[in-house]
Design an enzyme around this catalytic site. Structure first.
Site, PDB file in Angstrom:
ATOM      1  N   LYS A  80       0.699  -1.094  -0.002  1.00  0.00           N
ATOM      2  CA  LYS A  80      -0.015   0.400  -0.295  1.00  0.00           C
ATOM      3  C   LYS A  80       0.730   1.267   0.076  1.00  0.00           C
ATOM      4  CE  LYS A  80      -3.851   1.720   2.828  1.00  0.00           C
ATOM      5  NZ  LYS A  80      -4.671   1.927   4.364  1.00  0.00           N
ATOM      6  N   SER A 155      -9.338   0.592   2.519  1.00  0.00           N
ATOM      7  CA  SER A 155      -8.863   1.459   2.114  1.00  0.00           C
ATOM      8  C   SER A 155      -7.844   0.647   1.639  1.00  0.00           C
ATOM      9  CB  SER A 155      -8.137   2.737   2.628  1.00  0.00           C
ATOM     10  OG  SER A 155      -7.396   2.323   4.160  1.00  0.00           O
ATOM     11  N   SER A 179      -9.463  -1.884   7.365  1.00  0.00           N
ATOM     12  CA  SER A 179      -9.056  -1.371   6.080  1.00  0.00           C
ATOM     13  C   SER A 179      -8.084  -2.358   5.158  1.00  0.00           C
ATOM     14  CB  SER A 179      -8.493   0.021   5.858  1.00  0.00           C
ATOM     15  OG  SER A 179      -9.195   1.396   6.044  1.00  0.00           O
TER      16      SER A 179
END
Length: 470
Positions: A80, A155, A179
């Site tokens: 990420k 996310s 997330s």
């Protein structure tokens, strides 16, 4: 014929150890999959192709010199875009940090580097990690490998999609309100949110210091355990990282009997309002655990609605404090939904924030003693609905879209407030062929038991994160 990138992480490591493939073979296979699917899925923000090929050649040479290389040596990963690597761009999914080159490297990346893992680049994420659907006003939407018209979850959108599509063997994500577990569940892979403070946050983008956790996503339970073992442990550069010594989990991540274990089924909230397919698959998951020898008992997790509200207050207040200067000077550089969500933090008073923060320790102890006095592991759905389409969560769609978005993390954010570890594991597919997952929730610092239960469940169900290559 199975593509090399479609092996599990453990299988790939075994093939490397036996000399059947090289790190270069793995990298090329993963990059070929990225080339084939990136334009559809939008899982990567930056693909570091040449760096990865150079690192693979170096890994091959090191393996020839070493008698016992690390078990992650030569394994391609990506992460990420919020884990800083000194000198490399980290955008945090935002316009504001376009071209931002940090001067430090995240502890978790350093530990993966030390273990010999390779880094293929940075993965898509919701802007500043705010958003459960995987939408991004600046980089476009990340899409689901099972159906590109549907969301990837957020996310940690890129990690979920990239791992599910066979672009990489595993990825780092973060979980402040769900997330990691959401994209893992929505994309059909395994995702671990460890105990709060279990993994170092040094060099990772902050959102809510009180609730942020780093975690891992991979296609199989054992893969997840290997990655967790590589990055867990105290870090004096992160004062919030606990000093609890880490004991390896991977040896426990093997199928077997669950005889003697008590599995808790929450009597309300977590099983309220489930779509029919979600309810059926979750009920079947509990039956599977019973057949494996576990005793299923009903438990009540009290105060869930107040805890969910408290988690929202903490996240928005701490995010507002972090973003106050940019909100004052560059408000137009935020996506509108993200800016509005952060600005909501200014609507809470300091007494409100301090109250829910100070109540946290008492609540955690009380609930931990109550729930885990009755069971060893709690099982609950990750989502109460099937995977929505991207159109269904478009904020321009009005109240219906907002209601759908609000349902995405109803079953996850309470666990962040409590700080318990939780592991999302594929449990089946609904009538549309989309993944449905359950989450195993455990006592603080008992990730090894979650891996043990989840591995037995995964083996019995024969449903795991098989790469979606087409």
């Amino acid at each position: 014929m199975t593509a090399t990138c479609d092996l599990s992480l453990v299988e790939a490591a075994g093939a490397l150890a036996r000399g059947e493939i090289t790190a270069g073979d793995l990298v090329v296979s993963c990059l070929d999959r990225v080339t084939a699917r990136q334009s559809t899925l939008n899982a990567f923000i930056d693909v570091r192709r040449e760096q990865a090929l150079t690192a693979a050649a170096r890994s091959n040479a090191e393996r020839r010199r070493k008698r016992n290389p690390s078990r992650l040596s030569g394994i391609p990963l990506a992460h990420k875009d919020m884990f800083f690597r000194a000198g490399e761009v980290s955008t945090c999914g935002s316009r504001i940090l376009t071209g931002h080159r940090p001067t430090v490297t995240a502890t978790v990346l350093e530990r993966l580097d030390a273990a010999g893992a390779l880094d293929l680049g940075t993965l898509h994420m919701s802007e500043f990690a705010l958003g459960p659907a995987g939408q991004n006003a600046h980089f476009g939407h990340c899409r689901n490998p099972h159906d590109p018209d549907r969301i990837s979850g957020g996310s940690s959108s890129g990690p979920g999609a990239a791992v599910a599509a066979g672009m990489v063997f595993g990825a780092l994500g973060s979980d402040t309100a769900g997330s990691i577990r959401l994209p893992a569940a929505i994309c059909g892979v395994v995702g671990l949110k460890p105990t709060n403070g279990r993994l170092s946050l040094y060099g990772a983008m902050p959102l809510s210091a009180s609730l942020d956790t780093v975690g891992v996503l991979a296609r199989r339970v054992a893969d997840c355990a290997w990655l967790f073992d590589a990055i867990a442990g105290p870090d004096n550069r992160d004062p919030g990282c606990t000093a609890v010594p880490h004991r390896p989990c991977a040896p426990s991540a093997i199928p077997g009997s669950l005889s003697g274990l008590r599995i808790g089924r929450p009597v309300d909230y977590y099983f309220d309002g489930l779509d029919d397919d979600v309810a059926e698959i979750t009920g079947s998951a509990l039956d599977t655990l019973s057949h494996l020898g576990a005793e299923c008992v009903e438990v009540n997790i009290p105060e869930h609605e107040p805890i969910a509200d408290a988690a929202s207050i903490i996240i928005t207040c701490e995010a507002a404090a972090l973003h106050a200067e940019w909100l004052a000077t560059r408000p137009e550089d935020y996506g509108v939904p993200v800016r509005e969500r952060i600005e909501a933090g200014f609507g809470h008073s300091a007494p409100d924030y301090l109250r829910v923060l100070s109540d946290r320790g008492h609540r955690v102890r009380r609930i931990a003693e109550h729930v885990f006095g009755l069971c060893d592991v709690v099982v609950a759905p990750v989502l109460d609905i099937g995977v929505p389409t991207i159109a269904e969560v478009d904020v321009a769609g009005g109240p219906d879209s907002l209601r759908t978005i609000s349902r995405l993390n109803r079953k996850t954010r309470t666990i962040n407030y409590l700080g318990f570890p939780a592991l999302a594991v594929p449990a089946g597919r609904d009538a549309r062929g989309m993944p449905v997952a359950v989450q195993f929730i455990g006592r603080p610092y008992d990730e090894s038991l979650l891996f043990r239960v989840a591995a037995a469940f995964e083996d019995a169900r024969a449903f795991s994160g098989v790469p979606v290559s087409a």
